[in-house]
Design a protein around this motif. Structure first.
Motif, PDB file in Angstrom:
ATOM      1  N   UNK A 159      64.478  10.650 104.627  1.00 45.83           N
ATOM      2  CA  UNK A 159      64.231   9.270 104.860  1.00 45.83           C
ATOM      3  C   UNK A 159      63.042   8.888 103.879  1.00 45.83           C
ATOM      4  N   UNK A 160      61.801   9.858 103.917  1.00 45.12           N
ATOM      5  CA  UNK A 160      60.805   9.531 103.170  1.00 45.12           C
ATOM      6  C   UNK A 160      61.304   9.425 101.698  1.00 45.12           C
ATOM      7  N   UNK A 161      62.032  10.450 101.128  1.00 41.37           N
ATOM      8  CA  UNK A 161      62.233  10.299  99.865  1.00 41.37           C
ATOM      9  C   UNK A 161      63.217   9.327  99.365  1.00 41.37           C
ATOM     10  N   UNK A 162      64.219   8.944 100.334  1.00 43.55           N
ATOM     11  CA  UNK A 162      64.911   7.627  99.954  1.00 43.55           C
ATOM     12  C   UNK A 162      64.218   6.513  99.857  1.00 43.55           C
ATOM     13  N   UNK A 163      63.290   6.192 100.871  1.00 44.32           N
ATOM     14  CA  UNK A 163      62.520   4.801 100.929  1.00 44.32           C
ATOM     15  C   UNK A 163      61.783   4.795  99.575  1.00 44.32           C
ATOM     16  N   UNK A 176      74.707   6.902 100.215  1.00 40.98           N
ATOM     17  CA  UNK A 176      75.674   7.747 100.112  1.00 40.98           C
ATOM     18  C   UNK A 176      75.234   9.168 100.128  1.00 40.98           C
ATOM     19  N   UNK A 177      75.944   9.986 101.164  1.00 35.01           N
ATOM     20  CA  UNK A 177      75.684  11.437 101.238  1.00 35.01           C
ATOM     21  C   UNK A 177      77.121  11.824 101.165  1.00 35.01           C
ATOM     22  N   UNK A 178      77.037  12.579  99.936  1.00 35.40           N
ATOM     23  CA  UNK A 178      78.563  13.255  99.678  1.00 35.40           C
ATOM     24  C   UNK A 178      78.486  14.607  99.970  1.00 35.40           C
ATOM     25  N   UNK A 179      79.737  15.197  99.887  1.00 32.45           N
ATOM     26  CA  UNK A 179      79.866  16.667 100.080  1.00 32.45           C
ATOM     27  C   UNK A 179      79.113  17.733  99.367  1.00 32.45           C
ATOM     28  N   UNK A 180      78.954  16.962  98.220  1.00 32.99           N
ATOM     29  CA  UNK A 180      78.033  18.022  97.187  1.00 32.99           C
ATOM     30  C   UNK A 180      76.895  18.315  97.783  1.00 32.99           C
ATOM     31  N   UNK A 181      76.336  17.419  98.620  1.00 32.17           N
ATOM     32  CA  UNK A 181      74.992  17.720  99.196  1.00 32.17           C
ATOM     33  C   UNK A 181      74.860  18.496 100.371  1.00 32.17           C
ATOM     34  N   UNK A 182      75.958  18.498 101.080  1.00 33.28           N
ATOM     35  CA  UNK A 182      76.049  19.205 102.474  1.00 33.28           C
ATOM     36  C   UNK A 182      77.599  19.399 103.096  1.00 33.28           C
ATOM     37  N   UNK A 220      71.903   3.983  96.885  1.00 31.71           N
ATOM     38  CA  UNK A 220      71.128   5.370  97.258  1.00 31.71           C
ATOM     39  C   UNK A 220      72.136   6.656  97.253  1.00 31.71           C
ATOM     40  N   UNK A 221      71.814   7.609  96.299  1.00 35.15           N
ATOM     41  CA  UNK A 221      72.409   8.772  96.298  1.00 35.15           C
ATOM     42  C   UNK A 221      71.888  10.143  96.581  1.00 35.15           C
ATOM     43  N   UNK A 222      71.902  10.799  97.428  1.00 33.61           N
ATOM     44  CA  UNK A 222      71.406  11.978  97.814  1.00 33.61           C
ATOM     45  C   UNK A 222      71.722  13.095  97.062  1.00 33.61           C
TER      46      UNK A 222
END
Length: 297
Positions: A147-151, A82-88, A137-139
């Motif tokens: 990618x590296x951080x999520x993995x 999940x990539x929320x609008x809070x991130x970008x 997975x929440x960014x």
């Protein structure tokens, strides 16, 4: 669709010229990662990873379900991002962007398809009952190299997770609460990590590790290598961009192996520290031994 503010032409030229001179804005070497930090939650299976200013939270969970008809002896394992609008501002709810789809596919290939988790161990009753393991997975903050951080967050959450203990007696399946029996870890086979290279210039002659958001805006190509500390490559994803010579790719793979070994040792150390923190007075060892005892008849 809203778009994220892009760097100006002067900023792009400045970053490119600096990289060609082997200089990065944050003072790192070209093959150097930003500081990697990991914090585990109070519950098992919650991993909070920060890579520089990039922050990713992964949470593992389990529930009883029915196995797939074509895989009656396997459990179920899924990863949701999940990539929320809070991130970008470029991310919207329920409208996956190209970045989100790319992260989902790379995590799918790196962790699930590589057989890192033994799904057969998740089966409780063939064709009837199994565990369904899910990692969300929440960014939380995006400053490049998601990618590296999520993995790393997914692998850390799965290795930290504990599922309820079970037993089968007389055809009756019993699921124990944490108060009755100490939860048990997942059957983990190997720990794959993603190492992403970014290439700059018209010929991609400058290779950089762990690019920041600004560097990602001016790169001409990228390549993600997924491998474990034993040098076993799970995948190599080179999705478009400038072509890279085979010799350069081999050099990138050799460096990626060193970085994967370093991430593996860091994760092992953090898991051991968390286990010592939770094991006050040797209570966990006593509870684990209690799981193995045969009840009095």
């Amino acid at each position: 669709m809203p778009r994220e503010a892009e760097p100006s032409l002067n900023e792009k030229q400045f970053v490119l010229q600096a990289l060609h001179d082997s200089v990065r804005l944050d003072g790192r070497e070209l093959e150097q990662y930003r500081p990697l930090e990991l914090t585990f939650g109070d519950q098992y299976g919650v991993a909070d990873v920060t890579l520089g200013k990039t922050r990713v939270l992964a949470k593992a969970s389990a529930e009883l379900t029915v196995p797939y008809a074509d895989r009656p002896l396997d459990g179920i394992f899924n990863i949701a991002t999940e990539l929320s609008p809070m991130t970008s501002p470029a991310f919207e709810v329920n409208r996956p962007t190209e970045t989100e789809v790319l992260i989902s596919r790379l995590l799918e290939k790196t962790v699930r398809r590589s057989g890192a988790l033994d799904t057969e161990s998740l089966c409780l009753v063939a064709g009837q009952k199994c565990w369904s393991i899910r990692v969300d997975v929440h960014v939380l903050s995006h400053d490049g190299n998601l990618i590296d951080a999520a993995c790393f967050a997914v692998v850390a959450a799965l290795r930290h997770f504990r599922k309820p203990d079970t037993s089968m007696e007389g055809g009756v399946l019993t699921v124990y609460t944490p108060a009755e029996r100490e939860p048990v870890p997942l059957s983990w086979l190997h720990s794959p990590f993603c190492v992403t290279w970014s290439f700059f210039g018209e010929e991609g002659d400058v290779a950089v590790l762990d690019a920041t958001w600004m560097e990602e805006q001016v790169r001409s190509g990228s390549c993600t290598i997924s491998l474990n500390k034993h040098g076993e490559i799970c995948q190599i994803a080179k999705l478009g961009g400038v072509p890279v010579e085979a010799v350069s790719l081999l050099q990138c793979t050799n460096v990626a192996l060193v970085k994967a070994k370093d991430m593996s040792s860091k994760l092992d150390r953090w898991l051991a520290e968390d286990a010592r923190r939770r094991d006050k007075g040797g209570l966990l060892a006593e509870l684990s031994a209690e799981n193995d005892r045969v009840p009095d008849m």
